[in-house]
Design a protein around this motif. Sequence first.
Motif, PDB file in Angstrom:
ATOM      1  N   HIS A 109       0.826  -1.122   0.000  1.00 57.64           N
ATOM      2  CA  HIS A 109      -0.197   0.019  -0.069  1.00 57.64           C
ATOM      3  C   HIS A 109       0.887   1.120   0.021  1.00 57.64           C
ATOM      4  CE1 HIS A 109       1.019  -0.456   4.286  1.00 57.64           C
ATOM      5  NE2 HIS A 109       0.919   1.039   4.397  1.00 57.64           N
ATOM      6  N   ILE A 142      -2.567  -0.820  -2.981  1.00 60.13           N
ATOM      7  CA  ILE A 142      -3.626  -0.348  -2.191  1.00 60.13           C
ATOM      8  C   ILE A 142      -3.401   1.135  -1.730  1.00 60.13           C
ATOM      9  CG2 ILE A 142      -5.156  -0.608  -0.135  1.00 60.13           C
ATOM     10  CD1 ILE A 142      -4.550  -3.703  -0.221  1.00 60.13           C
ATOM     11  N   ARG A 161      -7.680  -0.124  -5.364  1.00 57.57           N
ATOM     12  CA  ARG A 161      -8.028  -0.619  -4.167  1.00 57.57           C
ATOM     13  C   ARG A 161      -7.792   0.366  -2.896  1.00 57.57           C
ATOM     14  NH1 ARG A 161      -5.681  -6.169  -2.938  1.00 57.57           N
ATOM     15  NH2 ARG A 161      -3.994  -5.269  -3.817  1.00 57.57           N
ATOM     16  N   ARG A 253      -3.902  -6.781   2.671  1.00 52.61           N
ATOM     17  CA  ARG A 253      -3.991  -7.559   1.345  1.00 52.61           C
ATOM     18  C   ARG A 253      -4.565  -9.061   1.790  1.00 52.61           C
ATOM     19  NH1 ARG A 253       2.628  -8.556   1.981  1.00 52.61           N
ATOM     20  NH2 ARG A 253       2.682  -9.662   3.878  1.00 52.61           N
ATOM     21  N   LEU A 256      -8.745  -7.339   1.490  1.00 51.63           N
ATOM     22  CA  LEU A 256      -9.200  -6.051   0.514  1.00 51.63           C
ATOM     23  C   LEU A 256      -9.135  -6.765  -0.994  1.00 51.63           C
ATOM     24  CD1 LEU A 256      -8.021  -2.829   1.624  1.00 51.63           C
ATOM     25  CD2 LEU A 256     -10.300  -3.792   1.758  1.00 51.63           C
TER      26      LEU A 256
END
Length: 256
Positions: A109, A142, A161, A253, A256
């Motif tokens: 992310h 993300i 995401r 992870r 999502l």
Amino acid sequence: MKGVVDLNSDIGEGFGAYVMGLDEEVIKHVTSVNLACGWHAGDPLIMEKTVKEAVANNVAVGAHPGYPDLMGFGRRNLDVTPSEARAYMIYQLGALSAFAAAHGEKIQHVKLHGAFYNTACVKPELAEEVISGILDVDKNIILLALSGSYIAKRAKERGLRVAQEVFADRAYNSDGTLVSRKLPGAVIHDKNVAIERIKRMVLEGKVVAADGSEIEIVADSICVHGDNPEAVEFVRVIRENLISEGIEVKSLREFL
């Protein structure tokens, strides 16, 4: 009732011989970490060491890009153009991605730091280019952003995401933004108050703002700080309390 949440913390924020935070301790209690990428804090040796520790503890690695402001720790607002914001994103994400790859890991992310984070939440032209920078590097990354913010909503619309973040120890304004650290009451020091607020955010999707109003909030991830021994204990207690409520604590992870 929401049954799963991520716990994240900002780490790797020392520089050279200067140490900031108890990274080795806090990493034992969280599921995701946000690593400074060398601009507001961090340097190549710290970045590599911290990535290695995250991998060893099975903690997901995230990039924590900030403004180029070591002196102000990235908390001062800089008047950057949207194109500069995109380039800053790509540059810092690229640097951390290389260290992650060197240790067999991928970036889970991106979470902006400090003034960069706060400005991108409310300034559409900046948010758009931050999102573009992430999409240009890796569409699977993300975006971890303030719950209910413009950038969180827009990133979803553009196909990223998104994980919406809440804070364990920060007060909220009635519009869902964070109370400025310059104001009294911006940071919540009573761990019992903070824990009750966190449980309500996760289980009910609500929090009481600084003016007493009740606002809706989405808690995919909880930011916790570990910059002193008391804070590290706070992180541990938060995790234990969440689990005791039947809430699973997992990296982004994983759900999502």
